[in-house]
Design an enzyme around this catalytic site. Structure first.
Site, short mmCIF file in Angstrom:
data_model
loop_
_atom_site.label_atom_id
_atom_site.label_comp_id
_atom_site.label_asym_id
_atom_site.label_seq_id
_atom_site.Cartn_x
_atom_site.Cartn_y
_atom_site.Cartn_z
CG ASP A 189 -2.10 0.96 1.07
OD1 ASP A 189 -3.12 0.65 0.44
OD2 ASP A 189 -1.96 2.09 1.60
CE1 TYR A 328 -5.07 6.88 -0.91
CE2 TYR A 328 -5.07 7.33 1.44
CZ TYR A 328 -5.10 6.43 0.40
OH TYR A 328 -5.14 5.08 0.66
CG HIS A 380 -4.44 -3.94 -0.04
ND1 HIS A 380 -3.73 -3.47 -1.13
CD2 HIS A 380 -4.43 -2.93 0.86
CE1 HIS A 380 -3.33 -2.23 -0.90
NE2 HIS A 380 -3.74 -1.88 0.31
#
Length: 403
Positions: A189, A328, A380
């Protein structure tokens, strides 16, 4: 923070021992807020296509308010050597476990969103003490697990600029401060993006990296998938399968990334409501959602109810729901595209990752590919869900460096 005397790094900067001690009043307040939740109406479909389902979130709230015990994970954290040190004006929290085995290889492992150091706790003993987990002493690592700025017990940036290249530089400072002259790095990630930035910065001390979310998609293909275009001609079966997954991810799978990439500060609800936070962080990807929802429906598999709530509760108690999302907004890079890494790279492909990286693209993206393997289970949050397989992959990935 405990009362142990401060240590000094090789550069003379203080390294302060750290201890988690949450006041009981904060846990009482948390439970009260959960019980006072105002839930929305039930979704109008029978699946999770509209997001986190009401029954699942209500099951999470019921367990969290009545049966979940934060003190268990707090005790596990406090059984580990934890520290804080200042880098570039910000406190960085990290776990640092040295192996008992001679010639252990120093390894820094980075978590992602919506995770924390909780993701990596199951891999600590297998990596530092491999002989107790089916490995050999020659596979041992000295392990460092930092909290990303804005996450968990690291400091929250108060000015813009803490993007992944800056975090990568900070990790290099941290490894030098701890006296490591040769080391390797691993991530998934955001941790994968940070780790690849470390590789691009190519500090001479960094020998190689391992990733379970490779940035290996050719840039033209990455751009086509992001735009929603049909698959380019000439793709192999593996490449076409990866492209189809990327189309889904960009069109339906990462709405949270677009939201936080544009307007993270708007998410006041996840700072004010524990259940709001849990539902937002639950809805990361379809396969992880199914695992976690299953755990709260009496079908645990990989990530347990307590695993999930350990991470959510840590995020709640540190009030890092919004500060973690700002990464982000800071990001100016593609998530999955090749970026020109030149140092040795090991790749592990977990079948339920956001996309299955084909070997052809890994070989193209990483000219010094030292390991590539597709495993049969895991998604993930690989270290969290499949710690045995993950640890075996990390050992195998770096084994050629030990000869």
């Amino acid at each position: 923070m405990n009362q142990v005397s401060q240590l000094k790094g090789t550069d003379g900067v203080a390294i302060r021992p750290f201890h988690v001690n949450v006041p009981e009043a904060e846990l009482t307040d948390l439970r009260m807020r959960i019980k006072a939740t105002r839930f929305p109406d039930k979704e109008t479909v029978s699946d999770a296509t509209q997001g986190a389902q009401l029954a699942t979130v209500q099951a999470i709230a019921a367990y969290w308010a009545s049966d979940y015990d934060w003190r268990k994970v707090e005790a596990k954290l406090n059984a580990l050597p934890q520290f804080v040190t200042e880098i570039d004006g910000l406190d960085i929290h990290f776990i640092h476990v040295r192996s008992k085995h001679d010639n252990a290889l120093p390894l820094i492992v980075s978590h992602g969103w919506p995770g924390s150091i909780v993701e990596q706790m199951k891999i600590i003993d297998p990596l530092t003490n491999p002989t107790a987990h089916g490995g050999s002493a020659s596979d041992a690592f000295h392990l460092l697990i930092p909290s990303i700025p804005g996450y968990g017990y690291s400091g929250k940036p108060t000015t813009a600029g803490w993007d992944t290249p800056r975090i990568a530089r900070a990790w290099g400072v941290l490894m030098k401060r701890l006296g490591y002259t040769k080391y390797v790095a691993q991530g998934g990630d955001w941790g994968a993006v940070i780790t690849e930035q470390m590789a691009l910065q190519a500090a001479p001390e960094l020998l190689a990296i391992h990733t379970n979310m490779p940035g290996a998609v050719p840039n033209d293909i990455h751009a086509a998938a992001f735009s929603g275009a049909p698959a380019p001609a000439g793709l192999s079966a593996d490449e076409k399968a990866c492209y189809d997954e990327l189309l889904f991810v960009f069109s339906k799978g990462i709405g949270y990334a677009f939201q936080m990439g544009l307007r993270p500060q708007t998410l006041y609800g996840i700072a004010d409501s524990p259940v709001g936070l849990a539902s937002y962080l639950l809805d990361h990807d379809a396969r992880s959602y199914q695992l976690i929802a299953g755990a709260f429906a009496g079908k645990p598999s990989g990530i347990s109810r307590d695993d999930f709530l350990d991470n959510i509760t840590l995020t709640w108690l540190t009030n890092t729901g919004v500060s973690s999302g700002r990464l982000y907004w800071e990001n100016k890079l593609g998530f999955f595209n090749a970026k020109g890494v030149k140092i040795p790279v090991a790749v592990s492909v977990f079948p339920d990752e956001l996309y299955p990286t084909p070997k052809s693209w890994a070989e193209q993206a990483y000219p010094k590919l030292i390991h590539y393997n597709k495993v049969d289970r895991g998604g993930h949050f690989a270290a969290w869900e499949q710690p045995k397989i993950f640890s075996e992959e990390v050992r195998a990935g770096f084994r050629s460096l030990r000869a």
